[in-house]
Design a protein around this motif. Structure first.
Motif, PDB file in Angstrom:
ATOM      1  N   ARG A   1       0.806  -1.203   0.000  1.00 37.33           N
ATOM      2  CA  ARG A   1       0.000   0.000   0.000  1.00 37.33           C
ATOM      3  C   ARG A   1       0.855   1.276   0.000  1.00 37.33           C
TER       4      ARG A   1
ATOM      5  N   VAL B   1      -7.877   5.621  -0.098  1.00 35.66           N
ATOM      6  CA  VAL B   1      -6.884   6.699  -0.277  1.00 35.66           C
ATOM      7  C   VAL B   1      -7.577   8.024  -0.620  1.00 35.66           C
ATOM      8  N   ASP B   2      -8.859   8.120  -0.224  1.00 36.49           N
ATOM      9  CA  ASP B   2      -9.620   9.326  -0.563  1.00 36.49           C
ATOM     10  C   ASP B   2      -8.969  10.598  -0.026  1.00 36.49           C
TER      11      ASP B   2
ATOM     12  N   THR C   1      -1.298   0.808  16.566  1.00 44.27           N
ATOM     13  CA  THR C   1      -2.037  -0.339  16.020  1.00 44.27           C
ATOM     14  C   THR C   1      -1.059  -1.412  15.529  1.00 44.27           C
ATOM     15  N   ASP C   2       0.123  -0.992  15.094  1.00 44.80           N
ATOM     16  CA  ASP C   2       1.119  -1.956  14.606  1.00 44.80           C
ATOM     17  C   ASP C   2       1.734  -2.798  15.728  1.00 44.80           C
TER      18      ASP C   2
ATOM     19  N   PHE D   1      -7.988   0.433  12.493  1.00 47.10           N
ATOM     20  CA  PHE D   1      -8.418  -0.382  11.350  1.00 47.10           C
ATOM     21  C   PHE D   1      -9.581  -1.285  11.752  1.00 47.10           C
TER      22      PHE D   1
HETATM   23  C1  UD1 Z   1       0.574   3.740   8.165  1.00 46.23           C
HETATM   24  C2  UD1 Z   1       1.632   2.683   8.381  1.00 46.23           C
HETATM   25  C3  UD1 Z   1       1.008   1.421   8.966  1.00 46.23           C
HETATM   26  C4  UD1 Z   1       0.203   1.760  10.224  1.00 46.23           C
HETATM   27  C5  UD1 Z   1      -0.766   2.906   9.961  1.00 46.23           C
HETATM   28  C6  UD1 Z   1      -1.458   3.390  11.236  1.00 46.23           C
HETATM   29  C7  UD1 Z   1       3.257   3.142   6.640  1.00 46.23           C
HETATM   30  C8  UD1 Z   1       3.882   2.732   5.355  1.00 46.23           C
HETATM   31  N1  UD1 Z   1       2.257   2.390   7.091  1.00 46.23           N
HETATM   32  O1  UD1 Z   1      -0.353   3.216   7.222  1.00 46.23           O
HETATM   33  O2  UD1 Z   1       2.063   0.518   9.278  1.00 46.23           O
HETATM   34  O3  UD1 Z   1      -0.540   0.627  10.611  1.00 46.23           O
HETATM   35  O4  UD1 Z   1      -0.076   4.033   9.389  1.00 46.23           O
HETATM   36  O5  UD1 Z   1      -0.513   3.762  12.176  1.00 46.23           O
HETATM   37  O6  UD1 Z   1       3.677   4.098   7.261  1.00 46.23           O
HETATM   38  N2  UD1 Z   1      -7.828   6.401   5.844  1.00 46.23           N
HETATM   39  C9  UD1 Z   1      -8.876   6.760   5.017  1.00 46.23           C
HETATM   40  N3  UD1 Z   1      -8.608   7.458   3.860  1.00 46.23           N
HETATM   41  C10 UD1 Z   1      -7.340   7.787   3.489  1.00 46.23           C
HETATM   42  C11 UD1 Z   1      -6.274   7.423   4.333  1.00 46.23           C
HETATM   43  C12 UD1 Z   1      -6.537   6.738   5.509  1.00 46.23           C
HETATM   44  O7  UD1 Z   1     -10.034   6.453   5.309  1.00 46.23           O
HETATM   45  O8  UD1 Z   1      -7.160   8.406   2.431  1.00 46.23           O
HETATM   46  C13 UD1 Z   1      -8.094   5.658   7.102  1.00 46.23           C
HETATM   47  C14 UD1 Z   1      -7.539   4.237   7.055  1.00 46.23           C
HETATM   48  O9  UD1 Z   1      -8.417   3.348   6.442  1.00 46.23           O
HETATM   49  C15 UD1 Z   1      -7.341   3.967   8.541  1.00 46.23           C
HETATM   50  C16 UD1 Z   1      -6.932   5.334   9.105  1.00 46.23           C
HETATM   51  O10 UD1 Z   1      -7.380   6.285   8.140  1.00 46.23           O
HETATM   52  O11 UD1 Z   1      -8.545   3.556   9.139  1.00 46.23           O
HETATM   53  C17 UD1 Z   1      -5.451   5.511   9.334  1.00 46.23           C
HETATM   54  O12 UD1 Z   1      -4.742   5.093   8.184  1.00 46.23           O
HETATM   55  P1  UD1 Z   1      -3.318   5.682   7.754  1.00 46.23           P
HETATM   56  O13 UD1 Z   1      -2.700   6.430   8.886  1.00 46.23           O
HETATM   57  O14 UD1 Z   1      -3.487   6.401   6.462  1.00 46.23           O
HETATM   58  O15 UD1 Z   1      -2.497   4.348   7.508  1.00 46.23           O
HETATM   59  P2  UD1 Z   1      -1.358   4.197   6.468  1.00 46.23           P
HETATM   60  O16 UD1 Z   1      -0.700   5.519   6.274  1.00 46.23           O
HETATM   61  O17 UD1 Z   1      -1.834   3.442   5.290  1.00 46.23           O
END
Ligand code: UD1
Length: 423
Positions: free
Chosen positions: A94, A125-126, A309-310, A333
């Motif tokens: 991702r 990724v919105d 969360t990790d 998540f």
């Molecule tokens: C990053 C980390 C991942 C960690 C997560 C939360 C990296 C490469 N990965 O993932 O290991 O588990 O942070 O600490 O650094 N969301 C939306 N729309 C978006 C973006 C996010 O709805 O456009 C939601 C996601 O579904 C989730 C929450 O926001 O529920 C947090 O996600 P996000 O912080 O974006 O996670 P990642 O950056 O993908």
């Protein structure tokens, strides 16, 4: 598919070096796309996700050279770059979405596949799209791709005020990278505060970016015309360190984690101390000593500086064999309890109600064959195997290889009976 075979019941003792952080190395490799000059990254971990990111940027035309002895990676995006990230490479990781901001900022266009990655929820990724659109990009989603270009009449991205609906780590990183080359000032409200974002900001500043407020929820970036090369050392992986801390807490023993940053793990360390382990920040690392059965601890995952969360699956494995009961609430998540069924196969007592898991501690796990479902879940299962009675076989170790640098050899050096079965 490789498997790990673990004979449980041995304490862990000795010294373990903590590698560079996956979640810092991935955005930092993408940040190399922002300049035509050479960038040198030190302490880059040897992981599948990093290898995938090498492939992704090499496929664009970037030169990447790795010196395997000291983790030094040289990156040069000075050649002819095709600003595209195809599905075949993006689907397994991702974090590939992190290419979008830098490509748009430097080349004014990008074509990046929608991501796949861990099966721990829908993970849209919105927010990335909304934020970059606010900076003047036009992004359409077609045939599984985000096709992005600059809005009409623009020659570069424009500074903007971006307030995301939720705190997003990679979203903040995308905006931060994009803003460095945008025209004017960008303000990120509700920015993520993870140490990996601070580390990325330090790298960008070393490349000539003007950034203030990183490490807080309010980041200000003043765009510059161009960035130059730099040498940067990737921050230590707090999740790898936290995983080893939970493993030692569960098995008992005395381990020094060199390079580990206690200041990046406060929420986890506080829970380990309440559970009964001794955890101390020492010169150049973290020391943990644990003996006897610990007390189960309740926690909720939240954004940094809260409980990560990790680290949820690893601490849950520890809770399962601690005394008493505890609740674990996953707020980040929606589908991140897939390890629970596997832990139950090992004899754990866990009830799930939506985003809450209620755990009743049992004396020990009983070894069995189990299946890894995602990266951090796999680490939780390995911890369970280390304290299991008899043999535990963890199948689908490729999930673990995505994010842990030589985990089984590091554990073996601490005294664990663990081996990889190559198939
Ligand atoms: C990053 C980390 C991942 C960690 C997560 C939360 C990296 C490469 N990965 O993932 O290991 O588990 O942070 O600490 O650094 N969301 C939306 N729309 C978006 C973006 C996010 O709805 O456009 C939601 C996601 O579904 C989730 C929450 O926001 O529920 C947090 O996600 P996000 O912080 O974006 O996670 P990642 O950056 O993908």
């Amino acid at each position: 598919m490789d498997r790990l075979s673990i004979r449980g019941g041995r304490p862990l003792n000795g010294v373990v070096p903590i590698s560079g952080a996956k979640n810092a190395a991935l955005p930092e490799l993408c940040a190399c796309l922002l300049t035509a000059q050479a960038v040198t990254l030190e302490n880059v971990p040897r992981l599948q996700d990093v290898a995938t990111m090498f492939k992704l940027i090499r496929n664009m035309g970037v030169k990447v050279e790795r010196n395997d002895v000291d983790g030094v990676v040289s990156v040069n995006a000075g050649g002819l770059i095709t600003p595209e990230a195809p599905y075949d490479l993006v689907k397994t990781m991702r974090a590939s979405v992190l290419a979008l901001g830098p490509l748009l900022a430097r080349f004014g266009r990008a074509r990046v596949s929608l991501p796949g990655g861990c099966a721990i929820g829908s993970r849209p990724v919105d927010q990335h799209i909304i934020g970059l659109t606010a900076m003047g990009a036009e992004i359409v989603v077609e045939h599984g791709y985000m096709i992005a270009k600059l809005g009409q009449g623009l020659t570069r991205l424009q500074g903007a005020r971006i307030a995301t609906d939720m705190v997003t780590v990679t979203g903040t990183e995308n905006f931060l990278m994009a803003a460095t080359l945008a025209q004017g000032e960008t303000i990120l409200e509700n920015a993520a505060q993870e140490p990996e974002i601070g580390d990325l900001a330090e790298m960008l500043i070393a490349m000539g970016a003007k950034i203030e407020g990183h490490g807080t929820s309010h980041i200000r970036v003043e765009g510059v015309d161009s960035l130059h090369g730099c040498r940067h050392r990737v921050v230590a992986d707090r999740i790898e360190a936290g995983t080893f801390l939970c493993a030692v807490a569960a098995t008992g023993g005395d381990v020094l984690l060199t390079n580990g940053r206690a200041d990046h793990l406060e929420a986890v360390i506080e829970k380990l101390r309440s559970a009964g382990a001794s955890v101390t920040a020492v010169d150049g690392g973290i020391r943990i000593q644990s003996s006897g059965r610990l007390k189960a601890q309740s926690f909720r995952t939240t954004e940094y500086p809260g409980f990560p969360t990790d680290m949820q699956a690893q601490f849950m494995a520890l809770n399962c064999v601690s005394s008493g009961s505890a609740t674990v609430t996953e707020t980040i998540f929606e589908n991140r309890f897939m390890h629970v069924n596997e832990l139950v196969r090992l004899g754990a007592r866990i009830q799930i109600d939506g985003r809450i898991a209620v755990i009743e501690g049992v004396e020990k796990f009983s070894g069995a064959t189990i299946m890894a479902t995602d990266l951090r879940a796999s680490a939780g299962l390995v911890i369970a195997g280390l304290v299991g009675d008899g043999d535990t076989v963890v199948d689908r170790v490729y999930h673990l290889d995505r994010g842990y640098d030589q985990m089984e050899s590091k554990l073996r050096a601490l005294g664990a009976d663990i081996e990889r079965i190559r198939t």
